[in-house]
Write an enzyme that holds these catalytic residues in place. Structure first.
Site, PDB file in Angstrom:
ATOM      1  CE  LYS A 219      -1.466   2.289   3.393  1.00 54.64           C
ATOM      2  NZ  LYS A 219      -1.996   2.786   4.676  1.00 54.64           N
TER       3      LYS A 219
ATOM      4  CG  ASP B 206      -7.093   3.797   2.728  1.00 51.64           C
ATOM      5  OD1 ASP B 206      -8.036   3.431   1.975  1.00 51.64           O
ATOM      6  OD2 ASP B 206      -7.011   4.943   3.187  1.00 51.64           O
TER       7      ASP B 206
END
Length: 220
Positions: free
Chosen positions: A120, A138
């Site tokens: 991420k 997220d």
């Protein structure tokens, strides 16, 4: 969502916010890496408060090493998991100095080698600094993807794969920003504010909240 609905979904979000960007504050690629690494399980507002003074002192990995782990902890002690994050930031700074000449690499494979940098974080850096079409999933994007029907998946990787496949070309650069901001301010975790959602008619969420809390009870 159908292909046409997905296009319309992003078209509306883009119309409202034509130039979306991260709410993290940074001045260069290295500071972005640090800010995103610090943002895990923390708010962007909280990270920005902690890094404001830090980034005035530290612009490079070597300057971070000169500051040291204890000095870094003092700057970020208001952020959750700050001890672990301080260790990771010092370690990733050392690796950048030792193996990359102090420069932030531009590939996911190299970025994820940095301590505290997962997929991420790497995707955020690739998108925000290097201008690559990536989808940094997220908690907000995971929720919005599943709740709306845009990109359903049991894991962030599955949601990312769906977005990679389904987001149309005109919107790929800004997609993860629009989704994060939508999840942060409209499609909230506990009570989605469907009554002011610009894509509510495209969303497959069955338990829509079409009025603010207390509105119905006040009508007497």
């Amino acid at each position: 969502m159908t292909r046409d609905e997905i296009f319309e979904f992003f078209r509306r979000l883009a119309e409202l916010n034509p130039a979306p960007e991260t709410e993290l504050l940074f001045g260069n690629a290295y500071q972005l890496v640090v800010a995103v690494a610090l943002s895990a399980q923390a708010t962007d507002v909280g990270v920005n408060k902690a890094t404001r003074a830090l980034f005035r002192k530290v612009q490079t990995p070597q300057q971070m090493l000169d500051l040291g782990e204890e000095g870094l902890r003092e700057h970020i002690k208001t952020i959750g998991l700050f001890n672990t994050k301080a260790k990771n930031v010092i370690a990733l700074s050392q690796l950048l100095v030792d193996e990359f000449g102090g420069e932030v690499p531009s590939t996911r494979e190299e970025l994820v080698r940095l301590p505290g940098v997962g997929r991420k974080t790497a995707n955020v850096v690739l998108n925000c600094w290097f201008g690559q079409e990536t989808f940094a999933v997220d908690t907000h994007i995971f929720r919005v993807g599943n709740r709306t029907g845009l990109a359903k998946g049991k894991t962030p990787d599955q949601v990312e794969a769906k977005l990679e496949k389904r987001v149309p070309a005109p919107f790929r650069m800004g997609a993860h920003h629009w989704l994060i901001l939508h999840g942060r301010y409209v499609c909230k975790a506990r009570t989605p504010e469907c009554w002011r959602c610009p894509v509510v008619d495209l969303c497959s969420f069955k338990a829509k909240v079409l009025e603010p809390k207390g509105t119905s009870s006040s009508r007497t």
